[in-house]
Design a protein around this motif. Structure first.
Motif, short mmCIF file in Angstrom:
data_model
loop_
_atom_site.label_atom_id
_atom_site.label_comp_id
_atom_site.label_asym_id
_atom_site.label_seq_id
_atom_site.Cartn_x
_atom_site.Cartn_y
_atom_site.Cartn_z
N SER A 12 -6.34 -3.09 -13.12
CA SER A 12 -5.98 -3.42 -11.74
C SER A 12 -4.47 -3.31 -11.54
N GLU A 13 -3.69 -3.54 -12.60
CA GLU A 13 -2.23 -3.40 -12.50
C GLU A 13 -1.86 -1.93 -12.29
N THR A 14 -2.56 -1.05 -13.00
CA THR A 14 -2.33 0.39 -12.83
C THR A 14 -2.71 0.81 -11.42
N LEU A 15 -3.84 0.30 -10.93
CA LEU A 15 -4.29 0.65 -9.58
C LEU A 15 -3.34 0.10 -8.52
N ALA A 16 -2.78 -1.08 -8.74
CA ALA A 16 -1.80 -1.65 -7.81
C ALA A 16 -0.54 -0.78 -7.78
N ALA A 17 -0.11 -0.31 -8.95
CA ALA A 17 1.06 0.57 -9.03
C ALA A 17 0.76 1.90 -8.32
N LEU A 18 -0.46 2.40 -8.49
CA LEU A 18 -0.89 3.63 -7.82
C LEU A 18 -0.85 3.44 -6.30
N ALA A 19 -1.30 2.29 -5.84
CA ALA A 19 -1.29 1.99 -4.40
C ALA A 19 0.14 1.99 -3.88
N GLN A 20 1.08 1.45 -4.65
CA GLN A 20 2.48 1.42 -4.24
C GLN A 20 3.05 2.83 -4.15
N VAL A 21 2.65 3.68 -5.10
CA VAL A 21 3.10 5.08 -5.07
C VAL A 21 2.60 5.74 -3.79
N PHE A 22 1.32 5.54 -3.48
CA PHE A 22 0.75 6.14 -2.26
C PHE A 22 1.48 5.64 -1.01
N GLU A 23 1.82 4.34 -1.00
CA GLU A 23 2.53 3.78 0.15
C GLU A 23 3.93 4.36 0.28
N GLY A 24 4.50 4.74 -0.85
CA GLY A 24 5.85 5.30 -0.85
C GLY A 24 5.91 6.77 -0.46
N TYR A 25 4.76 7.43 -0.42
CA TYR A 25 4.73 8.84 -0.04
C TYR A 25 5.12 9.01 1.42
N SER A 26 5.81 10.09 1.71
CA SER A 26 6.06 10.43 3.10
C SER A 26 4.73 10.94 3.67
N ASP A 27 4.65 11.06 4.99
CA ASP A 27 3.42 11.55 5.61
C ASP A 27 3.05 12.93 5.07
N GLU A 28 4.07 13.77 4.85
CA GLU A 28 3.82 15.13 4.35
C GLU A 28 3.24 15.09 2.93
N GLU A 29 3.83 14.23 2.07
CA GLU A 29 3.33 14.11 0.69
C GLU A 29 1.89 13.59 0.69
N LYS A 30 1.64 12.59 1.53
CA LYS A 30 0.29 12.01 1.60
C LYS A 30 -0.71 13.08 2.06
N LYS A 31 -0.35 13.83 3.10
CA LYS A 31 -1.24 14.89 3.60
C LYS A 31 -1.49 15.94 2.53
N ALA A 32 -0.46 16.28 1.76
CA ALA A 32 -0.60 17.28 0.70
C ALA A 32 -1.57 16.79 -0.37
N HIS A 33 -1.46 15.52 -0.76
CA HIS A 33 -2.36 14.96 -1.76
C HIS A 33 -3.80 14.87 -1.24
N ILE A 34 -3.94 14.50 0.02
CA ILE A 34 -5.27 14.42 0.62
C ILE A 34 -5.89 15.82 0.67
N LYS A 35 -5.08 16.80 1.07
CA LYS A 35 -5.59 18.17 1.15
C LYS A 35 -5.98 18.70 -0.24
N LYS A 36 -5.16 18.40 -1.24
CA LYS A 36 -5.40 18.88 -2.60
C LYS A 36 -6.64 18.23 -3.21
N THR A 37 -6.78 16.92 -3.04
CA THR A 37 -7.88 16.19 -3.68
C THR A 37 -9.14 16.17 -2.82
N ASN A 38 -8.98 15.83 -1.55
CA ASN A 38 -10.06 15.83 -0.56
C ASN A 38 -11.31 15.11 -1.04
N GLY A 39 -11.15 13.83 -1.39
CA GLY A 39 -12.32 13.09 -1.80
C GLY A 39 -12.03 11.63 -2.08
#
Length: 129
Positions: A12-39
């Protein structure tokens, strides 16, 4: 983000850190990750006491991590021990090896599950997990 961390689950600590990384992404970075993973990944981790914790990594709609079952149907549900998830996140265990040895089980799109490794690696590079 403290709602993601659960006592007794190191993952859960790893997942919390992952959540913080996602929150730190710019809108463009987030869209790129969503487009790349799409799931959507639903992670079901069992700790040493036999308790199960459920978290969702949504890289289809919101680009977020949250505690609990997926709000929409996940592409894959991944079942493993908290310890196995820790080794995967640290890059000390290969997902395919974990699957082949029975340490990791999937429900749903098994091939999509292989994308989790890339998500963890990208976040690890950004967060120094």
């Amino acid at each position: 983000m403290s709602d993601i961390k659960v006592d007794g689950f190191k993952g859960s600590e790893t997942l919390a850190a992952l959540a913080q990384v996602f929150e730190g992404y710019s809108d463009e970075e987030k869209k790129a990750h969503i487009k790349k993973t799409n799931g959507i990944f639903e992670l079901r981790l069992k700790n040493g006491s036999g308790e199960e914790g459920v978290w969702t990594i949504d890289l289809k709609n919101t680009g977020s991590v949250y505690k609990g079952a997926a709000k929409t149907k996940p592409n894959v549900t991944i079942l493993m021990s908290d310890e196995t998830f820790g080794l995967l996140a640290a890059g000390k265990l290969d997902g395919q090896k974990a699957f082949m040895t029975g340490k990791l089980k999937t429900k749903g799109n098994m091939m999509f599950a292989t994308k989790l490794d890339g998500v963890l690696k990208a976040a690890k590079a950004k967060a120094k997990l």
